[in-house]
Write a protein that holds these residues in place. Sequence first.
Motif, PDB file in Angstrom:
ATOM      1  N   TYR A 284       0.833  -1.204   0.000  1.00 11.87           N
ATOM      2  CA  TYR A 284       0.000   0.000   0.000  1.00 11.87           C
ATOM      3  C   TYR A 284       0.872   1.261   0.000  1.00 11.87           C
ATOM      4  CZ  TYR A 284      -3.338   3.605   0.954  1.00 11.87           C
ATOM      5  OH  TYR A 284      -4.081   4.754   0.843  1.00 11.87           O
ATOM      6  N   PHE A 285       1.966   1.235   0.746  1.00 15.00           N
ATOM      7  CA  PHE A 285       2.875   2.383   0.727  1.00 15.00           C
ATOM      8  C   PHE A 285       3.334   2.678  -0.707  1.00 15.00           C
ATOM      9  CE2 PHE A 285       4.520   1.739   5.362  1.00 15.00           C
ATOM     10  CZ  PHE A 285       3.352   2.310   5.834  1.00 15.00           C
ATOM     11  N   ASP A 286       3.700   1.632  -1.439  1.00 16.59           N
ATOM     12  CA  ASP A 286       4.121   1.821  -2.829  1.00 16.59           C
ATOM     13  C   ASP A 286       2.990   2.417  -3.666  1.00 16.59           C
ATOM     14  OD1 ASP A 286       6.584   0.726  -2.210  1.00 16.59           O
ATOM     15  OD2 ASP A 286       6.037  -1.292  -2.870  1.00 16.59           O
ATOM     16  N   TYR A 287       1.789   1.900  -3.456  1.00 19.67           N
ATOM     17  CA  TYR A 287       0.617   2.403  -4.179  1.00 19.67           C
ATOM     18  C   TYR A 287       0.367   3.876  -3.860  1.00 19.67           C
ATOM     19  CZ  TYR A 287      -4.380   3.207  -5.063  1.00 19.67           C
ATOM     20  OH  TYR A 287      -5.591   3.745  -5.459  1.00 19.67           O
ATOM     21  N   ALA A 288       0.448   4.218  -2.576  1.00 18.72           N
ATOM     22  CA  ALA A 288       0.181   5.597  -2.163  1.00 18.72           C
ATOM     23  C   ALA A 288       1.211   6.561  -2.744  1.00 18.72           C
ATOM     24  CB  ALA A 288       0.156   5.687  -0.640  1.00 18.72           C
ATOM     25  N   LEU A 289       2.473   6.144  -2.743  1.00 20.28           N
ATOM     26  CA  LEU A 289       3.515   6.986  -3.334  1.00 20.28           C
ATOM     27  C   LEU A 289       3.279   7.188  -4.827  1.00 20.28           C
ATOM     28  CD1 LEU A 289       6.770   5.680  -1.588  1.00 20.28           C
ATOM     29  CD2 LEU A 289       5.806   7.980  -1.412  1.00 20.28           C
ATOM     30  N   LYS A 290       2.917   6.112  -5.501  1.00 27.80           N
ATOM     31  CA  LYS A 290       2.671   6.189  -6.943  1.00 27.80           C
ATOM     32  C   LYS A 290       1.532   7.140  -7.262  1.00 27.80           C
ATOM     33  CE  LYS A 290       1.622   3.244 -10.938  1.00 27.80           C
ATOM     34  NZ  LYS A 290       1.376   1.842 -11.393  1.00 27.80           N
ATOM     35  N   HIS A 291       0.537   7.188  -6.384  1.00 28.22           N
ATOM     36  CA  HIS A 291      -0.639   8.035  -6.625  1.00 28.22           C
ATOM     37  C   HIS A 291      -0.592   9.337  -5.829  1.00 28.22           C
ATOM     38  CE1 HIS A 291      -2.013   4.106  -8.088  1.00 28.22           C
ATOM     39  NE2 HIS A 291      -2.889   4.779  -8.828  1.00 28.22           N
ATOM     40  N   ALA A 292       0.572   9.669  -5.285  1.00 31.46           N
ATOM     41  CA  ALA A 292       0.792  10.931  -4.573  1.00 31.46           C
ATOM     42  C   ALA A 292      -0.213  11.148  -3.438  1.00 31.46           C
ATOM     43  CB  ALA A 292       0.737  12.104  -5.555  1.00 31.46           C
ATOM     44  N   LEU A 293      -0.490  10.078  -2.697  1.00 30.16           N
ATOM     45  CA  LEU A 293      -1.393  10.178  -1.551  1.00 30.16           C
ATOM     46  C   LEU A 293      -0.591  10.516  -0.294  1.00 30.16           C
ATOM     47  CD1 LEU A 293      -3.566   6.975  -2.163  1.00 30.16           C
ATOM     48  CD2 LEU A 293      -4.076   9.334  -2.841  1.00 30.16           C
ATOM     49  N   THR A 294      -1.062  11.480   0.458  1.00 25.24           N
ATOM     50  CA  THR A 294      -0.412  11.844   1.717  1.00 25.24           C
ATOM     51  C   THR A 294      -1.466  12.018   2.801  1.00 25.24           C
ATOM     52  OG1 THR A 294      -0.477  14.198   1.151  1.00 25.24           O
ATOM     53  CG2 THR A 294       1.551  12.976   0.608  1.00 25.24           C
ATOM     54  N   TYR A 295      -1.003  12.000   4.065  1.00 25.75           N
ATOM     55  CA  TYR A 295      -1.924  11.992   5.195  1.00 25.75           C
ATOM     56  C   TYR A 295      -1.443  12.937   6.293  1.00 25.75           C
ATOM     57  CZ  TYR A 295      -3.442   7.826   2.746  1.00 25.75           C
ATOM     58  OH  TYR A 295      -3.884   6.965   1.780  1.00 25.75           O
ATOM     59  N   ASP A 296      -2.410  13.408   7.070  1.00 25.32           N
ATOM     60  CA  ASP A 296      -2.095  14.270   8.214  1.00 25.32           C
ATOM     61  C   ASP A 296      -1.778  13.459   9.467  1.00 25.32           C
ATOM     62  OD1 ASP A 296      -2.819  16.640   6.719  1.00 25.32           O
ATOM     63  OD2 ASP A 296      -4.918  16.064   7.041  1.00 25.32           O
TER      64      ASP A 296
END
Length: 398
Positions: A284-296
Motif C-alpha cells: 500500500y505504501f508503494d501504491y500511495a507513493l505512486k498516486h501521490a497520496l499523503t496523510y495528516d
Amino acid sequence: MTETVAIQIDHRFVKPYYEGYQHIPESLSPALRNLKTEGVYIDLMTPEGVFIARGYHGHQNKGYGWVFTQDASVYLTIEFLRQLFSDAIGKRQKLFQDEETTAFRLFNGEGDRLGGVTVDLYNDCALVQWYSLGIYEHRELILDALEAVYPVKAIYQKKRFCEGGKYMDADDFVRGERIEFPILVKENGVVFNIDLNDGPMTGVFLDQREVREQIREQYSKGKTMLNAFSYTGAFSVYAALGGADKTTSVDLAKRSLPMTIAQFSANGIDFEAQEIRVMDVFNYFDYALKHALTYDLVVLDPPSFARSKKRVFSVQKDYVKLLEQALQLTNDNGVIVASTNYSGFDMKKFKQFIKRAFHNQHATYKILETYTQPEDFPYDANFKESQYLKVVFIKKLS
C-alpha cells in the motif's frame, strides 16, 4: 499434591528474589533444563539450602517459570489465588465504576504478581489467557478463585502455548453460560464488536485505550488518517468519531474488511465514506507513493513479527524502514503515532529507531507525547520486559 523441586542458585542471584523478583530465566540454573513436568513447584534455594522463594515451572518464550511468593508456607491454593484476584479488582475500581468502559484487563500476569496468566473482562464475560502449559496445569484452582471473587457470566480462554502441536482449541468456551457472539462492549463510550470464540484475537487490543482516546480528542478533527496494520479498525473508528475528514485502514488479513465495517457500523459511521483496503501495508505504501497520496495522521502499530507470501516483517529489524516509508506519506506538520508491543527493547531504543528513520529521510521532528500501558496493565518494575507497550506521537516538522 503438586510436586515440589528444589533448585539451588548462585549467591549473586539471591538478593533480587528476596526483594520480589518474579522471573525464572533459563540462565538461573542448569537444573532448570532437566525439568520435564510443567506446573511443578520450584523452590529456589541458596547454595547452603536456605529457602528463598517459590514459583512454578512453566516454559514460555520469557523463560522457565515465575516466582509467586517468598513465603515457604504458600502454594497456589484457592485462598492465595482469591486474594490475588481481590487485590487486582481493588486496584481497578475506577474502571469498574466507569459506565463508558466495559472492557478492560482484570488481571495482568506478573504485574499482578502471578506471571503466565491474564484475565480480560468484556461486559460480564471473562477471557483467560494461558501463556504456558505450567500455569494451565493449575487452571481449575485459578478459575475457581476467579469465580469466587467476581460473578462472571461466562469464561472463555486462549492458549498462548503449543499443546499437541497446536496453539488453539476449536472451542474456547470453559465455564458458565455460552454466549452468542459478537457482543457489544464499550470503551470510552465507543462501541466495539467482540468475539471471544473465533480464533486467537478478540476484535480489539485493550492496552491501546488511552492512545485511541487521545487520537479522538486531540489529533483527528479535520485530518486525513492512514491506519496501517489496522486489524479491525479501532484507531480508525476513534479518528472518525473525532472528526477526521477521512480514514484509510490497511491490513493484509481478509477478515479485517468485514470486521472493520462492523466496527464502523456499530458506532453509526458510514463505512462507505471511509477507505478499507485488504493488502500488504508495504504494497500500500508503494501504491500511495505512486498516486501521490499523503496523510495528516499516520498510525503504525504492526505485529512484532509477521509473515506473508512475499515478505517477513520483524519489529526489531524492520521498524526503521517502516517509519521511513510512512514518513514519505506524512504531510509536513502531520503526526505519526509509532507503536510497538515488542518487549525486547525499551522506550529509549525505540526513540533511537525514530531518530534514525528521520535522519535517513533528512526530516526533522518533535516528539509530542509518549504512552505505555494503562493502569489495568500494570508491569513489574523489576522485570523490564513486562513494560512492553511503547507509543510515541511524533510531529513531522519538515
